[in-house]
Design an enzyme around this catalytic site. Sequence first.
Site, PDB file in Angstrom:
ATOM      1  N   GLU A  21       0.671  -0.907   0.138  1.00 45.06           N
ATOM      2  CA  GLU A  21      -0.554   0.504  -0.141  1.00 45.06           C
ATOM      3  C   GLU A  21       0.652   0.808   0.487  1.00 45.06           C
ATOM      4  O   GLU A  21       1.893   0.856   0.767  1.00 45.06           O
ATOM      5  CB  GLU A  21      -0.728  -0.451   1.218  1.00 45.06           C
ATOM      6  CG  GLU A  21      -0.051   0.340   2.763  1.00 45.06           C
ATOM      7  CD  GLU A  21      -0.532   0.745   3.217  1.00 45.06           C
ATOM      8  OE1 GLU A  21      -1.174   1.805   3.801  1.00 45.06           O
ATOM      9  OE2 GLU A  21      -1.029   0.214   4.601  1.00 45.06           O
ATOM     10  N   LYS A 155      -5.243  -2.855  14.840  1.00 46.82           N
ATOM     11  CA  LYS A 155      -5.154  -1.823  16.202  1.00 46.82           C
ATOM     12  C   LYS A 155      -6.212  -2.499  17.495  1.00 46.82           C
ATOM     13  O   LYS A 155      -7.247  -1.903  17.207  1.00 46.82           O
ATOM     14  CB  LYS A 155      -4.975  -0.153  15.473  1.00 46.82           C
ATOM     15  CG  LYS A 155      -4.117   0.067  14.800  1.00 46.82           C
ATOM     16  CD  LYS A 155      -4.174   1.902  14.186  1.00 46.82           C
ATOM     17  CE  LYS A 155      -2.565   1.745  13.701  1.00 46.82           C
ATOM     18  NZ  LYS A 155      -3.150   1.304  12.548  1.00 46.82           N
TER      19      LYS A 155
END
EC number: 4.2.1.70
Length: 294
Positions: A21, A155
Amino acid sequence: MRVDPEVQAALAAGQPVVALESTIIAHGLPRPDNLRVAREIEATVREHGAVPATIAILAGEVRIGLDEDALEALAYSGEVAKCGVRDLPAVLARGEDGATTVAATSHLADRAGIRVFATGGLGGVHRGAVETFDESADLGTLARTGICVVCAGVKSILDIRATLERLETLNVTVLGYRTDTFPAFYLASSGVPITWRVESPEEAASVLRARDEVGAPGGVVVANPLDEPMDAELHDRVLAEGLEAAAAEGISGRDVTPFLLERFHSQTEGESLRANVRLVLRNAALAAQIAAAL
């Protein structure tokens, strides 16, 4: 779509390619660390036997694989849009630059014929989503593409249990790489169990081949825990203080995540940044090994 000649040749020859990415370059890391880390990620993919294909939008053109000039332009330009799948048509039509998220990278890599993608962490279901409906587009995109995403889980600021429930509903296979619990990005374990575990890149590749043979829809997530996680006590303290600060300042919805991440960067004296870089490099290495095993 412009495919870099090296990437095109590797795909045509059936050689391993790993998609990367570009949001981490344009938005995820401070300058000049972002360009240095981007180079390190690509070098790590090469060291482990695959060709890197960093994906981005430059001047309204999808680029599958970036040369040095393109990497530098992406790293140092201050006007790069953050592109999910929904943003691609507008950025392309306007001839602008865009850095691709997990969702957009997965979508474009799949269209280019790339099967394995390395990133830091997935997006997921946000805390309080029962009221805000705030859920990353990464999850829905993985339900529609056949990509294998190597990541360090999600996360800990997200709702990890809800994220795994959504992945199950969307028929996305989740594999723990040498772990029985889902990683939490900065932390090696969230404590939330996952059903399937693999011990090697070859075993992960065999799951991908079996997925193709049976025609199962959706992607495969390989959750690769960080080997040197952040200090758990520091992590928990910064997270708790950040959530309290967000509530006190009236920050809600999609603004909570960037607020909390900035708190982590500022309150951990660089430990969160070091962990971020390390886990991305580890995921790049594993993704290359899985691609080679395919």
